[in-house]
Design a protein around this motif. Structure first.
Motif, PDB file in Angstrom:
ATOM      1  N   ARG A  68      11.608  12.226  16.040  1.00 25.95           N
ATOM      2  CA  ARG A  68      10.705  11.241  16.615  1.00 25.95           C
ATOM      3  C   ARG A  68       9.695  10.811  15.562  1.00 25.95           C
ATOM      4  O   ARG A  68       9.444  11.524  14.593  1.00 25.95           O
ATOM      5  N   MET A  69       9.123   9.643  15.759  1.00 21.14           N
ATOM      6  CA  MET A  69       8.121   9.130  14.833  1.00 21.14           C
ATOM      7  C   MET A  69       6.752   9.658  15.229  1.00 21.14           C
ATOM      8  O   MET A  69       6.362   9.593  16.398  1.00 21.14           O
ATOM      9  N   VAL A  70       6.032  10.191  14.231  1.00 24.60           N
ATOM     10  CA  VAL A  70       4.695  10.718  14.480  1.00 24.60           C
ATOM     11  C   VAL A  70       3.735  10.141  13.436  1.00 24.60           C
ATOM     12  O   VAL A  70       4.140   9.731  12.349  1.00 24.60           O
ATOM     13  N   ASP A  71       2.442  10.110  13.790  1.00 21.45           N
ATOM     14  CA  ASP A  71       1.426   9.648  12.847  1.00 21.45           C
ATOM     15  C   ASP A  71       1.188  10.713  11.783  1.00 21.45           C
ATOM     16  O   ASP A  71       1.109  11.911  12.088  1.00 21.45           O
ATOM     17  N   VAL A  72       1.070  10.296  10.520  1.00 24.37           N
ATOM     18  CA  VAL A  72       0.636  11.194   9.457  1.00 24.37           C
ATOM     19  C   VAL A  72      -0.806  11.605   9.761  1.00 24.37           C
ATOM     20  O   VAL A  72      -1.650  10.744  10.056  1.00 24.37           O
ATOM     21  N   PRO A  73      -1.125  12.912   9.715  1.00 24.97           N
ATOM     22  CA  PRO A  73      -2.444  13.378  10.169  1.00 24.97           C
ATOM     23  C   PRO A  73      -3.562  13.189   9.147  1.00 24.97           C
ATOM     24  O   PRO A  73      -4.265  14.144   8.763  1.00 24.97           O
ATOM     25  N   ARG A  74      -3.767  11.976   8.706  1.00 23.75           N
ATOM     26  CA  ARG A  74      -4.877  11.587   7.838  1.00 23.75           C
ATOM     27  C   ARG A  74      -4.749  10.082   7.625  1.00 23.75           C
ATOM     28  O   ARG A  74      -3.677   9.511   7.843  1.00 23.75           O
ATOM     29  N   LEU A  75      -5.827   9.434   7.210  1.00 24.22           N
ATOM     30  CA  LEU A  75      -5.785   8.022   6.894  1.00 24.22           C
ATOM     31  C   LEU A  75      -5.568   7.842   5.398  1.00 24.22           C
ATOM     32  O   LEU A  75      -6.009   8.684   4.599  1.00 24.22           O
ATOM     33  N   LEU A  76      -4.907   6.752   5.021  1.00 23.86           N
ATOM     34  CA  LEU A  76      -4.491   6.564   3.630  1.00 23.86           C
ATOM     35  C   LEU A  76      -4.852   5.178   3.117  1.00 23.86           C
ATOM     36  O   LEU A  76      -4.954   4.214   3.878  1.00 23.86           O
ATOM     37  N   SER A  77      -5.019   5.090   1.804  1.00 29.76           N
ATOM     38  CA  SER A  77      -5.122   3.808   1.112  1.00 29.76           C
ATOM     39  C   SER A  77      -4.690   4.030  -0.331  1.00 29.76           C
ATOM     40  O   SER A  77      -5.011   5.068  -0.918  1.00 29.76           O
ATOM     41  N   PHE A  78      -3.961   3.072  -0.898  1.00 24.18           N
ATOM     42  CA  PHE A  78      -3.441   3.232  -2.257  1.00 24.18           C
ATOM     43  C   PHE A  78      -3.803   2.019  -3.103  1.00 24.18           C
ATOM     44  O   PHE A  78      -3.666   0.871  -2.663  1.00 24.18           O
ATOM     45  N   TYR A  79      -4.285   2.299  -4.319  1.00 25.43           N
ATOM     46  CA  TYR A  79      -4.670   1.259  -5.269  1.00 25.43           C
ATOM     47  C   TYR A  79      -3.785   1.382  -6.507  1.00 25.43           C
ATOM     48  O   TYR A  79      -3.917   2.338  -7.277  1.00 25.43           O
ATOM     49  N   ASP A  80      -2.860   0.430  -6.673  1.00 26.54           N
ATOM     50  CA  ASP A  80      -2.029   0.450  -7.870  1.00 26.54           C
ATOM     51  C   ASP A  80      -2.788  -0.206  -9.030  1.00 26.54           C
ATOM     52  O   ASP A  80      -3.961  -0.562  -8.906  1.00 26.54           O
ATOM     53  N   GLU A  81      -2.104  -0.359 -10.141  1.00 27.97           N
ATOM     54  CA  GLU A  81      -2.766  -0.864 -11.350  1.00 27.97           C
ATOM     55  C   GLU A  81      -3.316  -2.274 -11.192  1.00 27.97           C
ATOM     56  O   GLU A  81      -4.248  -2.667 -11.901  1.00 27.97           O
ATOM     57  N   SER A  82      -2.765  -3.037 -10.268  1.00 24.12           N
ATOM     58  CA  SER A  82      -3.175  -4.432 -10.121  1.00 24.12           C
ATOM     59  C   SER A  82      -4.371  -4.614  -9.192  1.00 24.12           C
ATOM     60  O   SER A  82      -4.938  -5.711  -9.127  1.00 24.12           O
ATOM     61  N   THR A 111      -3.604   4.782 -11.353  1.00 27.06           N
ATOM     62  CA  THR A 111      -3.601   4.511  -9.917  1.00 27.06           C
ATOM     63  C   THR A 111      -4.572   5.441  -9.202  1.00 27.06           C
ATOM     64  O   THR A 111      -4.981   6.474  -9.743  1.00 27.06           O
ATOM     65  N   ALA A 112      -4.911   5.053  -7.974  1.00 31.32           N
ATOM     66  CA  ALA A 112      -5.788   5.885  -7.149  1.00 31.32           C
ATOM     67  C   ALA A 112      -5.263   5.899  -5.720  1.00 31.32           C
ATOM     68  O   ALA A 112      -5.084   4.839  -5.112  1.00 31.32           O
ATOM     69  N   GLY A 113      -5.007   7.091  -5.211  1.00 33.02           N
ATOM     70  CA  GLY A 113      -4.646   7.254  -3.813  1.00 33.02           C
ATOM     71  C   GLY A 113      -5.811   7.896  -3.077  1.00 33.02           C
ATOM     72  O   GLY A 113      -6.379   8.881  -3.554  1.00 33.02           O
TER      73      GLY A 113
END
Length: 208
Positions: A68-82, A111-113
């Motif tokens: 089943r599909m579940v939410d990843v237990p944290r919030l995310l944001s990703f910044y690539d080189e651009s 990069t920064a995650g």
């Protein structure tokens, strides 16, 4: 519902600035892995936490688990080189870390995650950053923690005694050498009342 951030008495909501990197302490692990730690590298970290919590475009990822599909237990944001990083001090931190580790890493951090742990129910399971070059080559992941302290746990891949680093309020940890291949790390769930934390992970190109 997340627990409100309780500011550090040592950090407070003052000017956001980086300290010197001279005080880093290295711990040699096994199989060519190592960890560098510098508590309180970033002052004004609680203020930075509030800025990032409010202005970063956080998202909820989903994954398939137990059919089943579940939410990843944290919030995310990703910044690539651009993409421009969400606060100028993060650009300054990335450049300072690139300069510090230039000789060992041989390339800059690019990069920064960002991960937002809202409370003790948010977590990340045992893993290594082995998507891309980290699966076969030595690399580095540098993490700045802002907000409340949460334990980053490390253990040898395949099992063994774990090491815990309570990170928050501007602390820096750098995992290097073979660490992503021969060790695993995690932020485990906790029943304790803990405040929110954001980690900023700097990586070189091609490492996730």
């Amino acid at each position: 519902m997340s627990t409100p951030l309780q500011g550090s008495l040592l950090d407070g909501f003052g000017e956001i600035e980086l300290g010197a990197l001279d005080g880093i302490q290295r711990t040699e692990l096994t199989h060519g892995a190592w960890v560098d730690v510098l508590p309180g590298w970033l002052s004004g970290a609680d203020e930075l936490f509030e800025r990032l919590a409010a202005h970063v475009p956080w998202r909820v990822d989903r994954r398939n688990m137990y059919d089943r599909m579940v939410d990843v237990p944290r919030l995310l944001s990703f910044y690539d080189e651009s993409r421009e990083l969400p606060d100028p001090v993060l650009t300054e931190a990335r450049d300072a870390l690139s300069a510090r580790y230039r000789d060992e890493l041989g390339e800059p951090f690019t990069t920064a995650g960002l991960c937002y742990y809202r409370d003790g129910n948010d977590s990340v399971a045992w893993h290594g950053d082995t998507i891309g070059r980290g699966a076969t080559a030595d690399t580095m992941v540098a993490i700045i923690s802002v907000g409340a302290a949460r334990a980053l746990s490390l253990r040898p891949r395949g099992g063994g005694a774990s090491i815990r680093y309570p990170l928050g309020h501007g602390d820096l940890i750098v995992m290097g050498g073979s660490c992503q291949r021969t060790w695993e790390h995690a932020v485990l769930k906790t029943r304790r009342a803990v405040g929110p934390r954001i980690s900023i992970q700097f990586r070189p190109r091609g490492v996730r």
